[in-house]
Design a protein around this motif. Sequence first.
Motif, short mmCIF file in Angstrom:
data_model
loop_
_atom_site.label_atom_id
_atom_site.label_comp_id
_atom_site.label_asym_id
_atom_site.label_seq_id
_atom_site.Cartn_x
_atom_site.Cartn_y
_atom_site.Cartn_z
N GLY A 1 0.82 -1.22 0.00
CA GLY A 1 0.00 0.00 0.00
C GLY A 1 0.84 1.26 0.00
O GLY A 1 0.55 2.21 -0.74
N ALA A 2 1.89 1.27 0.80
CA ALA A 2 2.77 2.44 0.85
C ALA A 2 3.46 2.66 -0.50
O ALA A 2 3.62 3.79 -0.95
N GLN A 3 3.86 1.57 -1.14
CA GLN A 3 4.52 1.67 -2.44
C GLN A 3 3.56 2.21 -3.50
O GLN A 3 3.93 3.08 -4.29
N ILE A 4 2.34 1.72 -3.50
CA ILE A 4 1.33 2.22 -4.45
C ILE A 4 1.09 3.70 -4.20
O ILE A 4 1.05 4.50 -5.14
N ALA A 5 0.92 4.09 -2.95
CA ALA A 5 0.67 5.49 -2.61
C ALA A 5 1.81 6.39 -3.07
O ALA A 5 1.59 7.47 -3.62
N THR A 6 3.04 5.94 -2.86
CA THR A 6 4.21 6.72 -3.28
C THR A 6 4.22 6.92 -4.78
O THR A 6 4.42 8.03 -5.27
N LEU A 7 3.97 5.85 -5.53
CA LEU A 7 3.98 5.94 -6.99
C LEU A 7 2.83 6.79 -7.51
O LEU A 7 3.00 7.53 -8.49
N LEU A 8 1.68 6.73 -6.86
CA LEU A 8 0.56 7.58 -7.26
C LEU A 8 0.95 9.06 -7.10
O LEU A 8 0.68 9.87 -7.99
N ARG A 9 1.56 9.39 -5.97
CA ARG A 9 1.99 10.79 -5.75
C ARG A 9 3.02 11.21 -6.79
O ARG A 9 2.93 12.30 -7.36
N GLU B 1 6.96 -7.33 -8.83
CA GLU B 1 8.02 -7.64 -7.87
C GLU B 1 8.44 -6.39 -7.09
O GLU B 1 8.63 -6.44 -5.88
N ALA B 2 8.59 -5.28 -7.80
CA ALA B 2 8.99 -4.03 -7.12
C ALA B 2 7.90 -3.57 -6.15
O ALA B 2 8.20 -3.12 -5.04
N LEU B 3 6.64 -3.68 -6.57
CA LEU B 3 5.55 -3.29 -5.67
C LEU B 3 5.55 -4.14 -4.41
O LEU B 3 5.24 -3.65 -3.33
N LEU B 4 5.91 -5.40 -4.56
CA LEU B 4 5.93 -6.31 -3.41
C LEU B 4 7.25 -6.28 -2.64
O LEU B 4 7.44 -7.03 -1.69
N GLY B 5 8.19 -5.44 -3.09
CA GLY B 5 9.48 -5.35 -2.41
C GLY B 5 10.40 -6.50 -2.71
O GLY B 5 11.29 -6.81 -1.93
N MET B 6 10.18 -7.16 -3.85
CA MET B 6 10.98 -8.34 -4.20
C MET B 6 11.83 -8.12 -5.44
O MET B 6 12.30 -9.07 -6.04
N ASP B 7 12.05 -6.87 -5.85
CA ASP B 7 12.76 -6.61 -7.10
C ASP B 7 14.22 -7.03 -7.07
O ASP B 7 14.83 -7.22 -8.11
N GLU B 8 14.79 -7.23 -5.88
CA GLU B 8 16.18 -7.68 -5.81
C GLU B 8 16.30 -9.12 -6.32
O GLU B 8 17.38 -9.59 -6.64
N GLY B 9 15.18 -9.83 -6.37
CA GLY B 9 15.20 -11.23 -6.76
C GLY B 9 15.29 -11.47 -8.26
O GLY B 9 15.39 -12.60 -8.68
N ILE B 10 15.23 -10.44 -9.07
CA ILE B 10 15.30 -10.62 -10.51
C ILE B 10 16.73 -10.92 -10.89
O ILE B 10 17.63 -10.12 -10.68
N LYS B 11 16.96 -12.09 -11.46
CA LYS B 11 18.32 -12.56 -11.73
C LYS B 11 18.64 -12.55 -13.23
O LYS B 11 19.02 -13.55 -13.80
N THR B 12 18.45 -11.42 -13.89
CA THR B 12 18.81 -11.29 -15.29
C THR B 12 19.88 -10.22 -15.40
O THR B 12 20.03 -9.40 -14.48
N PRO B 13 20.63 -10.18 -16.51
CA PRO B 13 21.69 -9.17 -16.63
C PRO B 13 21.21 -7.74 -16.40
O PRO B 13 21.90 -6.94 -15.81
N PHE B 14 20.01 -7.43 -16.86
CA PHE B 14 19.50 -6.08 -16.69
C PHE B 14 18.34 -6.02 -15.71
O PHE B 14 17.70 -4.99 -15.56
N GLY B 15 18.07 -7.12 -15.04
CA GLY B 15 17.08 -7.17 -13.97
C GLY B 15 15.81 -6.40 -14.21
O GLY B 15 15.06 -6.69 -15.12
N THR B 16 15.59 -5.40 -13.37
CA THR B 16 14.36 -4.63 -13.40
C THR B 16 14.18 -3.91 -14.72
O THR B 16 13.06 -3.76 -15.19
N VAL B 17 15.26 -3.48 -15.35
CA VAL B 17 15.15 -2.77 -16.63
C VAL B 17 14.42 -3.63 -17.64
O VAL B 17 13.50 -3.17 -18.33
N LYS B 18 14.78 -4.87 -17.72
CA LYS B 18 14.15 -5.80 -18.66
C LYS B 18 12.66 -5.93 -18.36
O LYS B 18 11.82 -5.87 -19.27
N ALA B 19 12.31 -6.09 -17.12
CA ALA B 19 10.90 -6.23 -16.74
C ALA B 19 10.12 -4.96 -17.03
O ALA B 19 8.99 -5.01 -17.52
N LEU B 20 10.71 -3.82 -16.73
CA LEU B 20 10.03 -2.55 -17.00
C LEU B 20 9.82 -2.34 -18.49
O LEU B 20 8.78 -1.85 -18.92
#
Length: 111
Positions: A8-16, A63-82
Amino acid sequence: MDKKQKLGAQIATLLREQNMSQRELAARVGATEAAISKYIKGEREPRAEILANIATVLKTTSEALLGMDEGIKTPFGTVKALCARAAADMSQEEKNDLIMTILQATKEKEL
């Protein structure tokens, strides 16, 4: 803070950050405004489909919303998912620019 409250806090932050209202988010993800409010307050957790839609609209990953984005194990991690999530909203020129930027970063990393 429990898992639902962190979400919820993450969603609220991104909305702002994106100057988006709960009403607008609800309309774009196929949920009610009351449901979005409960997610933000940590009273309820969205179904996987709604969570994915929220992530897409807020230009992030589930994953980022759930605080699990560190778990992405690809060369570009979050960039690829985004990139995968944002591709539908990007023009061909933006896609080409992104590809060139990634290729350049890869080339520099190899040097």
